[in-house]
Design a protein around this motif. Structure first.
Motif, PDB file in Angstrom:
ATOM      1  N   ASN A  83       0.795  -1.239   0.000  1.00  0.00           N
ATOM      2  CA  ASN A  83       0.000   0.000   0.000  1.00  0.00           C
ATOM      3  C   ASN A  83       0.830   1.294   0.000  1.00  0.00           C
ATOM      4  O   ASN A  83       0.284   2.370   0.214  1.00  0.00           O
ATOM      5  CB  ASN A  83      -0.984   0.003   1.182  1.00  0.00           C
ATOM      6  N   VAL A  98       1.973   7.658  -0.641  1.00  0.00           N
ATOM      7  CA  VAL A  98       0.654   7.051  -0.857  1.00  0.00           C
ATOM      8  C   VAL A  98      -0.105   7.821  -1.938  1.00  0.00           C
ATOM      9  O   VAL A  98      -1.309   7.983  -1.883  1.00  0.00           O
ATOM     10  CB  VAL A  98      -0.185   6.938   0.432  1.00  0.00           C
ATOM     11  N   THR A  99       0.638   8.288  -2.931  1.00  0.00           N
ATOM     12  CA  THR A  99       0.028   8.879  -4.122  1.00  0.00           C
ATOM     13  C   THR A  99      -0.739   7.777  -4.865  1.00  0.00           C
ATOM     14  O   THR A  99      -0.575   6.593  -4.542  1.00  0.00           O
ATOM     15  CB  THR A  99       1.123   9.493  -4.996  1.00  0.00           C
ATOM     16  N   PRO A 100      -1.581   8.147  -5.850  1.00  0.00           N
ATOM     17  CA  PRO A 100      -2.438   7.130  -6.469  1.00  0.00           C
ATOM     18  C   PRO A 100      -1.656   5.949  -7.048  1.00  0.00           C
ATOM     19  O   PRO A 100      -0.488   6.099  -7.423  1.00  0.00           O
ATOM     20  CB  PRO A 100      -3.134   7.910  -7.597  1.00  0.00           C
ATOM     21  N   ARG A 106       0.116  -0.311  -6.212  1.00  0.00           N
ATOM     22  CA  ARG A 106       0.832   0.436  -5.179  1.00  0.00           C
ATOM     23  C   ARG A 106       1.288  -0.580  -4.157  1.00  0.00           C
ATOM     24  O   ARG A 106       0.437  -1.089  -3.434  1.00  0.00           O
ATOM     25  CB  ARG A 106      -0.074   1.504  -4.538  1.00  0.00           C
TER      26      ARG A 106
ATOM     27  N   VAL B  78      -3.831   9.672  -1.092  1.00  0.00           N
ATOM     28  CA  VAL B  78      -4.961   8.764  -1.237  1.00  0.00           C
ATOM     29  C   VAL B  78      -5.131   7.963   0.039  1.00  0.00           C
ATOM     30  O   VAL B  78      -4.255   7.190   0.405  1.00  0.00           O
ATOM     31  CB  VAL B  78      -4.755   7.818  -2.434  1.00  0.00           C
ATOM     32  N   GLU B  80      -8.019   6.043   3.075  1.00  0.00           N
ATOM     33  CA  GLU B  80      -9.234   5.250   3.237  1.00  0.00           C
ATOM     34  C   GLU B  80      -9.766   5.526   4.624  1.00  0.00           C
ATOM     35  O   GLU B  80      -9.028   5.971   5.492  1.00  0.00           O
ATOM     36  CB  GLU B  80      -8.894   3.745   3.188  1.00  0.00           C
ATOM     37  N   ARG B  83      -7.895   3.343   7.436  1.00  0.00           N
ATOM     38  CA  ARG B  83      -6.670   2.816   6.837  1.00  0.00           C
ATOM     39  C   ARG B  83      -5.767   2.294   7.952  1.00  0.00           C
ATOM     40  O   ARG B  83      -5.599   2.937   8.977  1.00  0.00           O
ATOM     41  CB  ARG B  83      -5.928   3.921   6.068  1.00  0.00           C
ATOM     42  N   ASP B  84      -5.172   1.126   7.752  1.00  0.00           N
ATOM     43  CA  ASP B  84      -4.380   0.441   8.781  1.00  0.00           C
ATOM     44  C   ASP B  84      -5.243   0.144  10.013  1.00  0.00           C
ATOM     45  O   ASP B  84      -5.089   0.776  11.069  1.00  0.00           O
ATOM     46  CB  ASP B  84      -3.167   1.279   9.221  1.00  0.00           C
ATOM     47  N   LYS B 161     -14.441  -1.620   0.993  1.00  0.00           N
ATOM     48  CA  LYS B 161     -13.108  -1.621   1.619  1.00  0.00           C
ATOM     49  C   LYS B 161     -13.152  -0.932   2.995  1.00  0.00           C
ATOM     50  O   LYS B 161     -12.612  -1.447   3.975  1.00  0.00           O
ATOM     51  CB  LYS B 161     -12.145  -0.875   0.677  1.00  0.00           C
ATOM     52  N   GLN B 164     -14.732  -3.242   5.508  1.00  0.00           N
ATOM     53  CA  GLN B 164     -13.800  -4.290   5.963  1.00  0.00           C
ATOM     54  C   GLN B 164     -12.813  -3.704   6.967  1.00  0.00           C
ATOM     55  O   GLN B 164     -12.552  -4.306   8.017  1.00  0.00           O
ATOM     56  CB  GLN B 164     -13.006  -4.848   4.776  1.00  0.00           C
ATOM     57  N   LYS B 168     -12.264  -4.803  10.894  1.00  0.00           N
ATOM     58  CA  LYS B 168     -10.955  -5.241  11.395  1.00  0.00           C
ATOM     59  C   LYS B 168     -10.438  -4.319  12.501  1.00  0.00           C
ATOM     60  O   LYS B 168      -9.641  -4.732  13.340  1.00  0.00           O
ATOM     61  CB  LYS B 168      -9.928  -5.245  10.262  1.00  0.00           C
TER      62      LYS B 168
END
Lengths: 196, 277
Positions: A83, A98-100, A106, B78, B80, B83-84, B161, B164, B168
């Motif tokens: 990631n 964490v660019t696209p 990635r 980017v 989410e 994330r993590d 995503k 999920q 988690k």
């Protein structure tokens, strides 16, 4: 290709079938191998560190997942974390981003190869192993432009042929080798030991 | 011309371009990591039709719309929701009990991008019964991205995503309670949006930001060189109460920083630190 005795880094890119292929490439390299190795293996964003553990079991080298600002050292293998993209700065330290995703990936092989090409120019070897897409082709071309060297795994010995084939089709490979020859060839190039 | 010279010349052009941006628009990217900046510039150069970076600099100076496109390239991070997940789980176990001891809690998401991680934290605070005594600030230097964060609208194909990740991360409810969906997108519930103050702040050029109990700055410092990282970490130190928490991205580290002595690790794997008293 005897000029590669002044090689400063090796970058490796692979996708499906890569775990097995990487083990085979790293196996012949001794613990004091004098060049750092940077790897992008396409991997699920949620993957844990099984890859690091697997490679540790199958290699004499020290293996780690790259941390931001790591300085590559000889005898070490740095793996792009799931990631994150892994980049090489011109000052020759690693940075993460964490660019696209690029090429839907990635980490992406192009990101590593293109930045490493500028950081190491002629002192770089890039290796493209098995994979089912063409991430890494643009990066291999950039390494060639900077007069580095590209090794492609021979597609006949690849679990997935597309990735090395794509590099070969663009005339970006200096040499095409069966999987079980690549590690030995690196020893020859860099240590000058005999190559059978 | 040898290859090192070509790289060096390219670097001179990029340095001049960043200098020009700083003088014209006040945004300072001169201490960002070079490989990252170069990649974003290469991308914009290719689709801009400019012949080289000097032509691009000219266009940037005279065309603010073009500059804003580039600014977006340079600020997109980017992320989410959750994330993590391991990080959120660790935060729930270690940081939440500390927050409970305070009558009023201030949290800061620095470099919040489109807001996913700030909303994640608000959800967790709500589930832990803390939200009514929290003020959450989320800042970024790009107004366009801040507007997106305030909207709280995310593509529906991301929600699976996020769900999920939420599960988690030890989520206690059904994730569907936190958004409403139409065919293409999910909209974060207004009651969550009301809890966050999204506002402009530039880590590179702006100063201390209140007295925070906890600062989140995940996967932002990776774009900064050592000098700028040190400066920003000092800014975080000055913006935290004694014993306040600092949460970085899981691959970030204080190892090489001048500030490593100012913080103590709490959960080293998840990069949760505490300001020393």
């Amino acid at each position: 290709m005897s000029t590669m005795k002044d090689c400063n880094a090796i970058v490796i890119g692979t996708s499906s079938g890569g775990l097995n292929a990487l083990s085979k490439v790293l196996k012949p390299l001794a613990r004091d191998f004098p060049v750092p190795i940077l790897i992008v293996q396409h991997i699920s964003p949620d993957a844990n560190d099984f890859m690091v553990h697997h490679l540790r079991k199958n290699s004499n080298l020290q293996i780690k997942e790259a941390d931001d600002k790591d300085i590559p050292e000889k005898g070490w293998v740095y793996i792009a974390p799931p990631n994150y993209h892994m980049l090489v700065e011109e000052e020759r330290f690693l940075s993460l981003a964490v660019t696209p995703p690029e090429n839907f990936s990635r980490p992406s092989i192009d990101v590593l190869f293109e930045t490493a090409a500028d950081a190491y120019t002629t002192h770089l070897i890039g290796i493209i192993l098995t994979g089912a897409n063409n991430d890494g082709t643009k990066g291999a071309i950039r390494i060639k432009d900077r007069k580095g060297m590209i090794i492609a795994q021979s597609p006949e010995t690849a679990e997935a042929t597309m990735m090395p084939q794509s590099v070969i089709d663009k005339n970006a490979a200096d040499i095409i080798l069966p999987l079980d020859q690549i590690g030995k060839y690196l020893n020859t190039l860099i240590l000058g030991t005999s190559y059978e | 011309m040898n290859e090192e010279k070509k790289v060096e010349n390219n670097r001179i052009e990029i340095d001049l371009l960043l200098e020009g941006i700083h003088r014209k628009y006040g945004y300072d990217f001169r201490n960002y990591t070079n490989a990252h900046i170069k990649r974003r510039l290469e991308y914009r150069l290719k689709i801009s039709g400019c012949k080289n970076y000097m032509a691009m600099l000219h266009k940037l100076i005279y065309n603010e719309v073009f500059f804003n496109e580039l600014l977006l390239d340079l600020s997109i991070n980017v992320s989410e929701m959750f994330r993590d997940p391991g990080f959120y789980q660790a935060a729930r176990e270690t940081v939440i009990p500390y927050l409970r001891t305070y009558p009023f809690i201030k949290l800061w998401h620095a470099g919040c991008s489109a807001g996913q991680e700030a909303y994640s934290m608000v959800i967790m605070l709500k589930e832990e019964g803390l939200i009514d005594k929290c003020q959450v600030y989320a800042t970024d230097f790009n107004e366009l991205i801040l507007a997106k964060a305030r909207d709280g609208i995310y593509p529906l194909d991301q929600i699976k995503k996020y769900t999920q990740n939420y599960q988690k991360a030890g989520g206690k409810r059904s994730f569907g309670e936190y958004y409403t969906a139409d065919y293409h997108s999910a909209l974060i519930r207004q009651s969550l949006k009301d809890r966050i103050l999204f506002t402009y702040h530039n880590l590179v050029s702006d100063g201390v930001f209140g007295e925070m109990n906890i600062i989140f700055c995940r996967n932002v410092l990776i774009y900064f060189d050592q000098k700028l990282q040190n400066k920003v970490l000092k800014l975080f130190y000055d913006s935290l109460v004694p014993g306040g928490y600092l949460c970085l991205g899981t691959k970030e580290s204080l190892r090489f920083s001048d500030c490593s002595q100012l913080f103590e690790p709490v959960i080293p794997d998840q990069k949760i630190f505490r300001k020393k008293r």
